[in-house]
Design a protein around this motif. Structure first.
Motif, PDB file in Angstrom:
ATOM      1  N   GLY A  38       0.824  -1.202   0.000  1.00  0.00           N
ATOM      2  CA  GLY A  38       0.000   0.000   0.000  1.00  0.00           C
ATOM      3  C   GLY A  38       0.852   1.242   0.000  1.00  0.00           C
ATOM      4  N   PRO A  39       0.219   2.418  -0.034  1.00  0.00           N
ATOM      5  CA  PRO A  39       0.976   3.669   0.040  1.00  0.00           C
ATOM      6  C   PRO A  39       1.560   3.866   1.426  1.00  0.00           C
ATOM      7  N   GLN A  40       2.635   4.612   1.506  1.00  0.00           N
ATOM      8  CA  GLN A  40       3.226   4.899   2.801  1.00  0.00           C
ATOM      9  C   GLN A  40       2.242   5.705   3.654  1.00  0.00           C
ATOM     10  N   GLY A  60       8.664   3.594  -8.069  1.00  0.00           N
ATOM     11  CA  GLY A  60       8.576   2.151  -7.903  1.00  0.00           C
ATOM     12  C   GLY A  60       7.324   1.593  -8.537  1.00  0.00           C
ATOM     13  N   SER A  61       6.636   0.712  -7.839  1.00  0.00           N
ATOM     14  CA  SER A  61       5.438   0.071  -8.383  1.00  0.00           C
ATOM     15  C   SER A  61       4.189   0.933  -8.239  1.00  0.00           C
ATOM     16  N   GLY A  62       4.362   2.170  -7.794  1.00  0.00           N
ATOM     17  CA  GLY A  62       3.304   3.157  -7.947  1.00  0.00           C
ATOM     18  C   GLY A  62       2.288   3.310  -6.845  1.00  0.00           C
ATOM     19  N   GLU A  63       2.484   2.673  -5.697  1.00  0.00           N
ATOM     20  CA  GLU A  63       1.451   2.728  -4.663  1.00  0.00           C
ATOM     21  C   GLU A  63       1.156   4.163  -4.211  1.00  0.00           C
ATOM     22  N   ASN A  64       2.189   4.969  -4.007  1.00  0.00           N
ATOM     23  CA  ASN A  64       1.959   6.350  -3.573  1.00  0.00           C
ATOM     24  C   ASN A  64       1.330   7.180  -4.687  1.00  0.00           C
ATOM     25  N   ALA A  65       1.840   7.026  -5.900  1.00  0.00           N
ATOM     26  CA  ALA A  65       1.295   7.775  -7.038  1.00  0.00           C
ATOM     27  C   ALA A  65      -0.174   7.433  -7.261  1.00  0.00           C
ATOM     28  N   HIS A  67      -2.295   6.349  -5.022  1.00  0.00           N
ATOM     29  CA  HIS A  67      -3.098   6.941  -3.947  1.00  0.00           C
ATOM     30  C   HIS A  67      -3.389   8.406  -4.247  1.00  0.00           C
ATOM     31  N   LEU A  68      -2.382   9.130  -4.702  1.00  0.00           N
ATOM     32  CA  LEU A  68      -2.575  10.544  -5.018  1.00  0.00           C
ATOM     33  C   LEU A  68      -3.521  10.712  -6.203  1.00  0.00           C
ATOM     34  N   ALA A  69      -3.406   9.832  -7.194  1.00  0.00           N
ATOM     35  CA  ALA A  69      -4.316   9.883  -8.342  1.00  0.00           C
ATOM     36  C   ALA A  69      -5.753   9.617  -7.911  1.00  0.00           C
ATOM     37  N   SER A  70      -5.926   8.749  -6.903  1.00  0.00           N
ATOM     38  CA  SER A  70      -7.283   8.444  -6.421  1.00  0.00           C
ATOM     39  C   SER A  70      -7.931   9.658  -5.769  1.00  0.00           C
ATOM     40  N   ARG A  71      -7.113  10.642  -5.389  1.00  0.00           N
ATOM     41  CA  ARG A  71      -7.619  11.877  -4.812  1.00  0.00           C
ATOM     42  C   ARG A  71      -7.895  12.934  -5.878  1.00  0.00           C
ATOM     43  N   GLY A  72      -7.735  12.542  -7.146  1.00  0.00           N
ATOM     44  CA  GLY A  72      -8.042  13.446  -8.245  1.00  0.00           C
ATOM     45  C   GLY A  72      -6.888  14.302  -8.710  1.00  0.00           C
TER      46      GLY A  72
END
Length: 211
Positions: A38-40, A60-65, A67-72
């Motif tokens: 998951g995201p940090q 990396g495998s994009g978990e943080n990115a 999460h941020l994209a899910s916020r629009g």
């Protein structure tokens, strides 16, 4: 990348020279050490402060990115590990998220030809040696027009690999930058318990130019 040149034509970083392996190798036999699923949490807590266009450097495998994209937020994630980027793109498709992922060298971000309101570095800064950190800060100048957030291992008890002293975190960011805050945080990994490893979370702003 090829078997003859696993580093894709770029100079290997100090970490890659130490291990003898490109960053991509971390993703070839299951999750990387920092991919806990998951995201940090520190990034999740800070996400409300992220504004405008976002660059995730060393995504990396994009978990943080993701999460941020899910916020629009419009997010670009970059990394040199193509296997990780393939995972990130697949996850974005599965989740129906509009996030972009590109192969790029964090030491040469000027090659992107783009600037971002917010830049995130989660777990990249601490992997560079002192000289690379200076080059990295210069690279970040070319793409950061607002706020840079850095989450990296600190030198606290039960520290992760490549622990960073507070003064080493601020040293590369001189003229043109303002260190707004550095707070104690934690970094989750697959090899620490749920509390994670001690970390710094830095908020560093670009100062307006006179141009």
């Amino acid at each position: 990348m090829s078997e003859d040149d696993p580093f894709g034509g770029r100079n290997p970083t100090s970490h890659e020279r130490m291990t003898g392996l490109p960053w991509d190798a971390s993703y070839l036999e299951g999750p990387a050490p920092w991919d806990f699923g998951g995201p940090q949490p520190a990034v999740v807590r800070a996400a409300g402060s992220f504004t405008g266009t976002v660059l995730d450097a060393g995504c990396g495998s994009g978990e943080n990115a993701l999460h941020l994209a899910s916020r629009g937020l419009p997010v670009l994630g970059v990394d040199v590990a193509e296997t990780a980027l393939a995972i990130a793109r697949r996850r974005a498709s599965e989740l129906g998220l509009d996030a972009e992922f590109l192969t790029a060298d964090a030491l040469h971000l000027e090659r992107l030809g783009r600037r971002f309101d917010t830049v995130l570095d989660c777990g990249l800064f601490h992997a560079f040696d002192a000289d690379e950190r200076v080059a990295y800060a210069k690279s970040l100048e070319a793409v950061t027009k607002g706020t840079l957030y850095i989450l990296c291992f600190s030198d606290g008890e039960n520290a992760g690999p490549h622990p960073v002293k507070r003064e080493a975190l601020t040293k590369p960011f001189g003229a043109g930058w303002r260190v707004k805050a550095i707070v104690e945080e934690r970094v989750r990994t697959r090899f620490h318990d749920e509390e994670g490893a001690p970390a710094w979370f830095a908020t560093i702003e670009r100062e307006p130019s006179d141009e």
